[in-house]
Scaffold this motif. Structure first.
Motif: not given
Length: 222
Positions: A83-90, A185-188, A214-219
């Motif tokens: 339930s990642c907060e930054n998921c672009c599809i929700g 990444g961080e959210d995952h 692909r590694i996401e961070n807050h940027y």
């Protein structure tokens, strides 16, 4: 409106791209616009994939002619174990919207009927497409039989055990899987530990399946 690249505002729609801009002066040269566009196309990989052809410049808008598509991307499900907060599809665990196997086959057939000469790739995404279970293997096999290069995107939650990840990758490779991309990444991390994704990625790579992480961070993604 301006952004950090200058006084240009990109605007997208599903069939073409136009770039609206506010001229710095009324006498702005078309060459300036084209130079900016070339730089932006490079950043967006538009030129790499030859999706669009510049037609002309009218009323401060660049007009594009879209080329025939080469890729089918199916968002096979909006369900995800995370339930990642930054998921672009929700996507969420309780979002049950999922394509059936017959529905996925239908859309593949529909696209190939419309563009039989240009489409060569099938990308399976979500949500978390590995939650499809046996249907994932079946649709990979179907896409391969249709002559498509099939790849998938996953968060690697199924890599809790390296041995299990290796066995799963062997099965999907046999079905025709050509590549895999992992998102982490961080959210995952709240939902899928790095170790799981690492096990899955190593298993795929050792089977010579082209593997991307692909590694996401807050940027954003890196």
């Amino acid at each position: 409106m301006s952004n950090r690249h200058g006084s240009f505002l990109p605007s997208y729609n599903i069939s073409a791209i136009t770039y609206y801009y506010n001229p710095i002066s009324p006498n702005i040269q078309n060459t300036t616009m084209i130079r900016f566009l070339n730089a932006f196309m490079y950043l967006c990989d538009i030129e790499k994939y030859k999706h669009y052809e510049i037609i002309n410049l009218q009323n401060h808008m660049l007009i594009f002619k879209p080329h025939a598509p080469y890729n089918i991307c199916l968002f096979t499900t909006f369900r995800c174990n995370a339930s990642c907060e930054n998921c672009c599809i929700g996507c969420r665990p309780n979002n049950g919207l999922t394509m059936s196997l017959e529905m996925m086959k239908h859309y593949i057939d529909l696209c190939l009927e419309a563009y039989p000469e240009s489409i060569t790739r099938l990308a399976l995404s979500g949500g978390e497409c590995f939650l499809l279970g046996d249907d994932l293997e079946a649709i990979i096999r179907y896409g391969t039989l249709k002559g498509l290069s099939v790849d998938v995107i996953s968060n690697g939650y199924w890599g809790k055990s390296y041995r299990n990840a290796l066995n799963l990758m062997k099965k999907l490779k046999e079905a025709g899987l050509k590549a895999i991309t992992f998102s982490t990444g961080e959210d995952h991390q709240k939902w899928v530990p790095y170790k799981y994704c690492r096990n899955a990625a190593v298993a795929a790579a050792r089977l010579n399946i082209p593997t991307h992480v692909r590694i996401e961070n807050h940027y954003g993604y890196v």
